[in-house]
Motif scaffolding. Structure first.
Motif, PDB file in Angstrom:
ATOM      1  N   THR A 151       0.856  -1.343  -0.169  1.00  0.00           N
ATOM      2  CA  THR A 151       0.090  -0.027   0.066  1.00  0.00           C
ATOM      3  C   THR A 151       0.966   1.376   0.091  1.00  0.00           C
ATOM      4  OG1 THR A 151      -0.164  -0.091   2.345  1.00  0.00           O
ATOM      5  CG2 THR A 151      -1.955  -1.238   1.116  1.00  0.00           C
ATOM      6  N   ASN A 152       2.176   1.035   0.299  1.00  0.00           N
ATOM      7  CA  ASN A 152       3.020   2.182   0.235  1.00  0.00           C
ATOM      8  C   ASN A 152       3.303   2.808  -1.071  1.00  0.00           C
ATOM      9  OD1 ASN A 152       4.674   0.504  -0.321  1.00  0.00           O
ATOM     10  ND2 ASN A 152       6.611   0.824   1.112  1.00  0.00           N
ATOM     11  N   GLY A 153       2.816   2.010  -2.202  1.00  0.00           N
ATOM     12  CA  GLY A 153       2.751   2.243  -3.631  1.00  0.00           C
ATOM     13  C   GLY A 153       1.455   2.650  -4.151  1.00  0.00           C
ATOM     14  N   LEU A 154       0.502   2.723  -3.155  1.00  0.00           N
ATOM     15  CA  LEU A 154      -0.962   3.013  -3.611  1.00  0.00           C
ATOM     16  C   LEU A 154      -1.364   4.379  -2.603  1.00  0.00           C
ATOM     17  CD1 LEU A 154      -2.302  -0.535  -4.085  1.00  0.00           C
ATOM     18  CD2 LEU A 154      -1.752   1.192  -5.927  1.00  0.00           C
ATOM     19  N   THR A 155      -0.537   5.074  -2.205  1.00  0.00           N
ATOM     20  CA  THR A 155      -0.844   6.119  -1.214  1.00  0.00           C
ATOM     21  C   THR A 155      -1.781   7.256  -1.931  1.00  0.00           C
ATOM     22  OG1 THR A 155       0.850   7.327  -1.583  1.00  0.00           O
ATOM     23  CG2 THR A 155       1.085   6.118   0.089  1.00  0.00           C
ATOM     24  N   ASP A 156      -2.100   7.333  -3.087  1.00  0.00           N
ATOM     25  CA  ASP A 156      -2.924   8.142  -3.696  1.00  0.00           C
ATOM     26  C   ASP A 156      -4.498   7.548  -3.815  1.00  0.00           C
ATOM     27  OD1 ASP A 156      -1.515  10.495  -4.540  1.00  0.00           O
ATOM     28  OD2 ASP A 156      -0.241   8.925  -5.471  1.00  0.00           O
ATOM     29  N   LEU A 157      -4.707   6.262  -3.252  1.00  0.00           N
ATOM     30  CA  LEU A 157      -5.894   5.585  -3.259  1.00  0.00           C
ATOM     31  C   LEU A 157      -6.418   5.684  -1.732  1.00  0.00           C
ATOM     32  CD1 LEU A 157      -4.708   4.704  -5.954  1.00  0.00           C
ATOM     33  CD2 LEU A 157      -6.235   2.613  -5.813  1.00  0.00           C
ATOM     34  N   ARG A 158      -7.782   5.664  -1.515  1.00  0.00           N
ATOM     35  CA  ARG A 158      -8.182   5.359  -0.242  1.00  0.00           C
ATOM     36  C   ARG A 158      -7.932   3.615   0.132  1.00  0.00           C
ATOM     37  NH1 ARG A 158     -12.046   8.302  -2.776  1.00  0.00           N
ATOM     38  NH2 ARG A 158     -12.501  10.451  -1.776  1.00  0.00           N
ATOM     39  N   LEU A 159      -7.683   3.580   1.233  1.00  0.00           N
ATOM     40  CA  LEU A 159      -7.580   2.039   1.621  1.00  0.00           C
ATOM     41  C   LEU A 159      -8.520   1.065   0.954  1.00  0.00           C
ATOM     42  CD1 LEU A 159      -5.612  -0.108   2.934  1.00  0.00           C
ATOM     43  CD2 LEU A 159      -6.720   0.181   4.827  1.00  0.00           C
ATOM     44  N   ASP A 160      -9.836   1.312   1.162  1.00  0.00           N
ATOM     45  CA  ASP A 160     -10.790   0.387   0.783  1.00  0.00           C
ATOM     46  C   ASP A 160     -10.602   0.335  -0.706  1.00  0.00           C
ATOM     47  OD1 ASP A 160     -11.941  -0.139   2.861  1.00  0.00           O
ATOM     48  OD2 ASP A 160     -13.742   1.015   2.883  1.00  0.00           O
ATOM     49  N   ASP A 161     -10.220   1.448  -1.564  1.00  0.00           N
ATOM     50  CA  ASP A 161     -10.141   1.353  -3.106  1.00  0.00           C
ATOM     51  C   ASP A 161      -8.989   0.617  -3.350  1.00  0.00           C
ATOM     52  OD1 ASP A 161     -12.677   3.103  -3.349  1.00  0.00           O
ATOM     53  OD2 ASP A 161     -11.445   4.639  -3.599  1.00  0.00           O
ATOM     54  N   ALA A 162      -7.844   0.891  -2.610  1.00  0.00           N
ATOM     55  CA  ALA A 162      -6.722   0.105  -2.693  1.00  0.00           C
ATOM     56  C   ALA A 162      -6.914  -1.565  -2.686  1.00  0.00           C
ATOM     57  CB  ALA A 162      -5.500   0.627  -1.917  1.00  0.00           C
ATOM     58  N   LEU A 163      -7.422  -1.763  -1.610  1.00  0.00           N
ATOM     59  CA  LEU A 163      -7.715  -3.353  -1.534  1.00  0.00           C
ATOM     60  C   LEU A 163      -8.624  -3.808  -2.615  1.00  0.00           C
ATOM     61  CD1 LEU A 163      -8.196  -3.425   2.331  1.00  0.00           C
ATOM     62  CD2 LEU A 163      -5.932  -3.891   1.056  1.00  0.00           C
ATOM     63  N   GLY A 164      -9.665  -3.130  -3.080  1.00  0.00           N
ATOM     64  CA  GLY A 164     -10.486  -3.709  -3.935  1.00  0.00           C
ATOM     65  C   GLY A 164      -9.798  -3.594  -5.121  1.00  0.00           C
ATOM     66  N   LEU A 165      -8.848  -2.744  -5.694  1.00  0.00           N
ATOM     67  CA  LEU A 165      -8.157  -2.727  -6.888  1.00  0.00           C
ATOM     68  C   LEU A 165      -7.321  -4.062  -6.692  1.00  0.00           C
ATOM     69  CD1 LEU A 165      -6.821  -1.500  -9.388  1.00  0.00           C
ATOM     70  CD2 LEU A 165      -5.087  -0.589  -7.672  1.00  0.00           C
ATOM     71  N   LEU A 166      -6.424  -4.513  -5.785  1.00  0.00           N
ATOM     72  CA  LEU A 166      -5.806  -5.645  -5.653  1.00  0.00           C
ATOM     73  C   LEU A 166      -6.391  -6.651  -5.880  1.00  0.00           C
ATOM     74  CD1 LEU A 166      -3.227  -4.157  -2.904  1.00  0.00           C
ATOM     75  CD2 LEU A 166      -2.934  -4.220  -5.439  1.00  0.00           C
ATOM     76  N   ALA A 167      -7.684  -6.899  -5.253  1.00  0.00           N
ATOM     77  CA  ALA A 167      -8.428  -8.216  -5.275  1.00  0.00           C
ATOM     78  C   ALA A 167      -8.919  -8.356  -6.712  1.00  0.00           C
ATOM     79  CB  ALA A 167      -9.502  -8.157  -4.434  1.00  0.00           C
ATOM     80  N   ASP A 168      -9.334  -7.236  -7.248  1.00  0.00           N
ATOM     81  CA  ASP A 168      -9.833  -7.454  -8.819  1.00  0.00           C
ATOM     82  C   ASP A 168      -8.752  -7.620  -9.798  1.00  0.00           C
ATOM     83  OD1 ASP A 168     -12.425  -6.468  -7.967  1.00  0.00           O
ATOM     84  OD2 ASP A 168     -12.317  -4.494  -8.386  1.00  0.00           O
ATOM     85  N   LEU A 169      -7.529  -7.245  -9.495  1.00  0.00           N
ATOM     86  CA  LEU A 169      -6.476  -7.601 -10.290  1.00  0.00           C
ATOM     87  C   LEU A 169      -6.000  -9.027 -10.359  1.00  0.00           C
ATOM     88  CD1 LEU A 169      -4.131  -4.537 -10.030  1.00  0.00           C
ATOM     89  CD2 LEU A 169      -5.632  -5.178 -12.101  1.00  0.00           C
ATOM     90  N   GLY A 170      -6.112  -9.449  -9.109  1.00  0.00           N
ATOM     91  CA  GLY A 170      -5.939 -11.004  -9.115  1.00  0.00           C
ATOM     92  C   GLY A 170      -4.789 -11.201  -7.935  1.00  0.00           C
ATOM     93  N   TYR A 171      -4.368 -10.236  -7.181  1.00  0.00           N
ATOM     94  CA  TYR A 171      -3.319 -10.436  -6.136  1.00  0.00           C
ATOM     95  C   TYR A 171      -3.965 -11.330  -4.853  1.00  0.00           C
ATOM     96  CZ  TYR A 171      -0.192  -7.148  -8.016  1.00  0.00           C
ATOM     97  OH  TYR A 171       0.772  -6.418  -8.965  1.00  0.00           O
TER      98      TYR A 171
END
Length: 285
Positions: free
Chosen positions: A9-29
């Motif tokens: 998440t230190n590479g996704l600091t421009d995103l809200r945490l909920d949005d960052a987690l949703g992004l990673l799950a959607d991508l397949g992490y």
């Protein structure tokens, strides 16, 4: 080849945490390296327990694993990057860092994290090495006790420029502390390329018994700059094959803390790169 890929998440600091987690799950992490910081899960927040509970529910709903990282730049001191360190001359300042790490262990236990990451910090000017190692040993001991109680390993990272900079330094700390069971290793693959004498794949093999967390990015020899994959010098298929061969089952987290401006795109391309490199690594075996 079975590796469990995450993104920091230190590479996704421009995103809200909920949005960052949703992004990673959607991508397949499969997981996330969650840096405790003011813009995401603030370890200094008075309602930390409630926030942690909400994050736990969000992680569970998305099926994401987690490791807790503690490399936030200004979470304790708004004027000193990573200050105060565990090596600070002021005992109260050292105690503040120790308390933060103990709090991180508690958060990790509440999140069901597989490890807590930390590092030693830079030796203050004029401090003899023996004094610095003594301070580190004393300051980290309460954290190790908390990790032991919580059943969450503490994974210290060799960091270029820090007192504990190399794998040899990690083993020196183990010896000073009489090899405590909760103490493990965060291995940063880029740091191996930057600083270690052995190539990264050999560093992985040598570190296998102590691996508790892995960070990954590209890097060049002698230059401590975290780079997107393909922009450095690392040959990743043999590194990933070596990591899989160790049987390591924790997260392997992409670490690009200076690229948040392009975080969503880099999260997507990094996953594709690593999956391709894993396939190539498996084919070489």
């Amino acid at each position: 080849m079975t590796l469990h890929l995450g993104y920091g998440t230190n590479g996704l600091t421009d995103l809200r945490l909920d949005d960052a987690l949703g992004l990673l799950a959607d991508l397949g992490y499969e997981g996330v390296g969650l840096t405790l910081d003011h813009m995401h899960l603030d370890p200094m927040a008075p309602d930390l327990a409630q926030r942690t509970s909400r994050v736990r529910r969000r992680l569970d709903s998305l099926g994401l694993r987690v490791t807790v990282e503690t490399g936030a730049r200004y979470v304790l001191d708004p004027r000193r990057k990573h200050g105060p360190p565990l090596l600070d001359p002021d005992p109260e300042a050292r105690a503040a860092r120790t308390a933060l790490l103990v709090r991180a262990v508690d958060v990790a236990a509440d999140l069901g994290a597989h490890a807590v990451h930390c590092f030693s910090g830079v030796t203050p000017p004029g401090t003899p090495a023996a004094t610095a190692w003594k301070r580190l040993s004393a300051a980290i001991s309460p954290v190790l006790e908390a990790a032991d109680r919580a059943g969450v390993p503490l994974a210290i990272e060799p960091e270029p420029g820090h007192l504990l900079a190399t794998l040899a330094d990690f083993h020196h700390l183990r010896d000073l502390l009489c090899d405590p069971a909760p103490l493990g290793l965060t291995l940063d693959i880029g740091h191996c390329q930057c600083l270690e004498d052995a190539p990264p794949a050999e560093c992985v093999k040598e570190s296998a018994p102590w691996l508790r967390h892995v960070q990954i990015e590209d890097m060049r020899r002698g230059v401590h700059e975290h780079l997107p994959f393909g922009e450095g010098e690392i040959d990743f298929p043999p590194v990933l094959a070596a990591l899989a061969a160790t049987g390591y089952q924790g997260l392997t987290v992409v670490e690009l803390p200076r690229h948040s401006h392009a975080g969503p795109d880099l999260a997507r391309t990094s996953l594709a790169f690593l999956r391709s490199a894993m396939t190539k690594g498996a084919a070489r075996c």
